[in-house]
Design a protein around this motif. Structure first.
Motif, PDB file in Angstrom:
ATOM      1  N   ARG A   1       0.995  -1.160   0.217  1.00  0.00           N
ATOM      2  CA  ARG A   1      -0.095  -0.183  -0.048  1.00  0.00           C
ATOM      3  C   ARG A   1       0.926   1.407   0.247  1.00  0.00           C
ATOM      4  O   ARG A   1       1.565   1.823   1.292  1.00  0.00           O
ATOM      5  CB  ARG A   1      -0.795   0.064   1.165  1.00  0.00           C
ATOM      6  N   PRO A   2       1.699   1.326  -1.016  1.00  0.00           N
ATOM      7  CA  PRO A   2       2.404   3.015  -1.155  1.00  0.00           C
ATOM      8  C   PRO A   2       1.374   3.878  -0.194  1.00  0.00           C
ATOM      9  O   PRO A   2       2.702   4.933   0.197  1.00  0.00           O
ATOM     10  CB  PRO A   2       1.369   3.416  -2.590  1.00  0.00           C
ATOM     11  N   GLU A   3       0.160   4.656  -0.186  1.00  0.00           N
ATOM     12  CA  GLU A   3      -0.174   5.634   0.843  1.00  0.00           C
ATOM     13  C   GLU A   3       0.402   5.783   1.878  1.00  0.00           C
ATOM     14  O   GLU A   3       0.189   6.555   3.043  1.00  0.00           O
ATOM     15  CB  GLU A   3      -1.498   5.288   0.173  1.00  0.00           C
ATOM     16  N   TRP A   4       0.910   4.388   2.986  1.00  0.00           N
ATOM     17  CA  TRP A   4       1.489   4.173   3.712  1.00  0.00           C
ATOM     18  C   TRP A   4       2.720   5.027   4.235  1.00  0.00           C
ATOM     19  O   TRP A   4       3.547   5.302   5.260  1.00  0.00           O
ATOM     20  CB  TRP A   4       1.670   2.630   4.552  1.00  0.00           C
ATOM     21  N   VAL A   5       3.680   5.449   3.011  1.00  0.00           N
ATOM     22  CA  VAL A   5       4.315   6.554   3.287  1.00  0.00           C
ATOM     23  C   VAL A   5       4.186   8.114   4.720  1.00  0.00           C
ATOM     24  O   VAL A   5       5.373   8.217   4.768  1.00  0.00           O
ATOM     25  CB  VAL A   5       5.005   7.063   1.601  1.00  0.00           C
ATOM     26  N   GLN A   6       2.993   8.368   4.181  1.00  0.00           N
ATOM     27  CA  GLN A   6       2.693   8.912   4.723  1.00  0.00           C
ATOM     28  C   GLN A   6       2.235   8.927   6.092  1.00  0.00           C
ATOM     29  O   GLN A   6       2.898   9.951   6.538  1.00  0.00           O
ATOM     30  CB  GLN A   6       0.491   9.647   4.288  1.00  0.00           C
ATOM     31  N   MET A   7       3.240   7.814   7.033  1.00  0.00           N
ATOM     32  CA  MET A   7       3.122   7.407   8.173  1.00  0.00           C
ATOM     33  C   MET A   7       4.578   8.058   8.166  1.00  0.00           C
ATOM     34  O   MET A   7       4.635   8.229   9.775  1.00  0.00           O
ATOM     35  CB  MET A   7       2.403   6.021   8.624  1.00  0.00           C
ATOM     36  N   ALA A   8       5.348   7.722   7.946  1.00  0.00           N
ATOM     37  CA  ALA A   8       6.258   7.750   8.437  1.00  0.00           C
ATOM     38  C   ALA A   8       7.654   8.122   7.194  1.00  0.00           C
ATOM     39  O   ALA A   8       8.489   7.278   6.521  1.00  0.00           O
ATOM     40  CB  ALA A   8       7.473   6.290   8.715  1.00  0.00           C
ATOM     41  N   PRO A   9       7.855   9.200   6.108  1.00  0.00           N
ATOM     42  CA  PRO A   9       8.164  10.378   4.746  1.00  0.00           C
ATOM     43  C   PRO A   9       9.825   9.967   4.991  1.00  0.00           C
ATOM     44  O   PRO A   9      10.213   8.975   4.931  1.00  0.00           O
ATOM     45  CB  PRO A   9       7.555  11.418   4.924  1.00  0.00           C
ATOM     46  N   ALA A  10      10.301  10.446   6.098  1.00  0.00           N
ATOM     47  CA  ALA A  10      11.614  10.133   6.304  1.00  0.00           C
ATOM     48  C   ALA A  10      12.239   8.326   6.271  1.00  0.00           C
ATOM     49  O   ALA A  10      12.638   8.516   5.527  1.00  0.00           O
ATOM     50  CB  ALA A  10      11.647  10.516   7.127  1.00  0.00           C
ATOM     51  N   LEU A  11      10.940   7.928   7.035  1.00  0.00           N
ATOM     52  CA  LEU A  11      11.631   6.555   6.927  1.00  0.00           C
ATOM     53  C   LEU A  11      11.778   5.097   4.962  1.00  0.00           C
ATOM     54  O   LEU A  11      12.534   4.958   5.401  1.00  0.00           O
ATOM     55  CB  LEU A  11      10.745   5.490   8.011  1.00  0.00           C
ATOM     56  N   PHE A  12      10.417   5.936   5.257  1.00  0.00           N
ATOM     57  CA  PHE A  12      10.610   5.475   3.179  1.00  0.00           C
ATOM     58  C   PHE A  12      11.509   5.606   2.483  1.00  0.00           C
ATOM     59  O   PHE A  12      11.717   5.863   1.762  1.00  0.00           O
ATOM     60  CB  PHE A  12       9.271   6.006   2.858  1.00  0.00           C
TER      61      PHE A  12
END
Length: 353
Positions: free
Chosen positions: A278-289
């Motif tokens: 699920r690409p939208e999970w990037v918003q939970m931790a942008p720096a980590l991704f």
């Protein structure tokens, strides 16, 4: 029922069978002639002609020899019996059609729903079990050719819908068990176990999807307008990842702030896997991704260069504290060691350039 070798693909046999109208109207008049040749006309056609002739009266010439049935069970048709059948009119026609259909089933080796449930699906079920639970590098003692052949035959006999339903139910039950096992995991093992579950499932799909390629082509893509791999990835997302993402993400962020709490490869596998699910999970931790997925963050700007340099220096200090050295510095070329003290910094910078 003894397994037979899979038919060659080149004849396009299965593609022709996929048409519902043709598929549901197979008869000995078509398939039987194809198997036995023009010399072996369907038995039902002969009985119909015999019944009509008997109704009109006995023939003037000598009695014709008995007509053998295509499957060798029925040896002849008595003239008296044909005459009696002729008197029955519609009954004789119905009997001839029933015999014709029986011969057709024998010739086609029809797989009934009972055959599918008792013989074919158990083989597929066992193979899927082994593929879902294997560890990377394990040898699986199954015949891929046999499983591929089972799927092919079931698709050609119009059991695709039932097979797809059974496959989804089977994998859903497996993923629900995986989710419960993860819920019982202690925090210090949670990340590693999630990584194992994700890697094991994605590895299994690399074998399961090709084995069901005929079902995917002739049922899922054609009638459902979907793709089998996408459906199976969605199952993991719904039954595992969505249920654990809010417990997993804080642990990943904590591990990120403490270098080498988990191995870099494990962190990379999980982050890339979550992005695939699920690409939208990037918003939970942008720096980590952004550390593992390119182009997640906006482009760097000049005003933030000092901050980037500070982050790099912090990482170098942490590496040295954990036992990583900078290696042999004596082999550096002149000018590569930069200093930042007055004119020497400028001179060395020019020399480096």
């Amino acid at each position: 029922m003894e397994e037979e070798s899979m038919e060659e693909e080149g004849g396009g046999g299965c593609e022709a069978m996929m048409d519902d109208q043709n598929h549901n109207n197979w008869g000995a008049g078509g398939y039987g002639r194809h198997l036995l040749g023009p010399a072996a006309a369907p038995l039902g056609d002969r009985l119909l002609r015999g019944a009509a002739a008997a109704a009109a009266g006995p023939p003037a010439g000598p009695e014709l020899p008995a007509v053998p049935e295509a499957n060798g069970v029925l040896r002849g048709c008595e003239p008296g019996a044909a005459a009696a059948a002729g008197k029955g009119g519609a009954g004789a026609i119905a009997a001839a059609i029933n015999i014709n259909a029986s011969t057709s089933k024998f010739l086609m080796n029809v797989i009934t729903i009972e055959d599918y449930k008792s013989t074919y699906w158990p083989k597929l079920d066992s193979a899927i079990d082994q593929l879902l639970t294997q560890s990377p590098g394990d040898y699986i003692p199954i015949s891929y050719e046999q499983i591929y052949s089972c799927v092919y035959k079931c698709v050609c006999q119009q059991h695709s819908e039932q097979m797809y339903s059974d496959l989804i139910k089977k994998i859903t039950n497996h993923l629900e068990r995986v989710s419960k096992e993860l819920q019982a995991s202690p925090p210090d093992l949670y990340i590693e176990r999630f990584n194992v579950a994700l890697g094991q499932y994605m590895g299994a799909l690399q074998s399961i999807v090709p084995l069901f390629i005929y079902m995917n082509k002739f049922y899922i893509e054609t009638k459902l307008n979907r793709d089998l791999k996408d459906d199976l990835i969605k199952l993991f997302t719904e039954h595992v990842a969505e249920k654990h993402i809010y417990n997993l993400m804080p642990l990943l962020l904590e591990a990120q702030s403490t270098p080498f709490q988990i191995t870099p490869s494990t962190m990379a596998n999980i982050v890339k896997g979550l992005y695939t699910l699920r690409p939208e999970w990037v918003q939970m931790a942008p720096a980590l991704f952004s550390k593992f997925i390119p182009n997640i963050l906006p482009p760097a700007v000049e005003s933030e260069l000092q901050e980037y340099a500070a982050q790099d220096q912090k990482l170098q200090r942490e590496l040295m504290q954990n036992g990583f050295t900078r290696g042999d510095q004596s082999r550096k070329r002149a000018g590569e060691e930069l200093t930042y003290n007055g004119s020497s910094a400028c001179a060395s910078s020019r020399g480096y350039r």
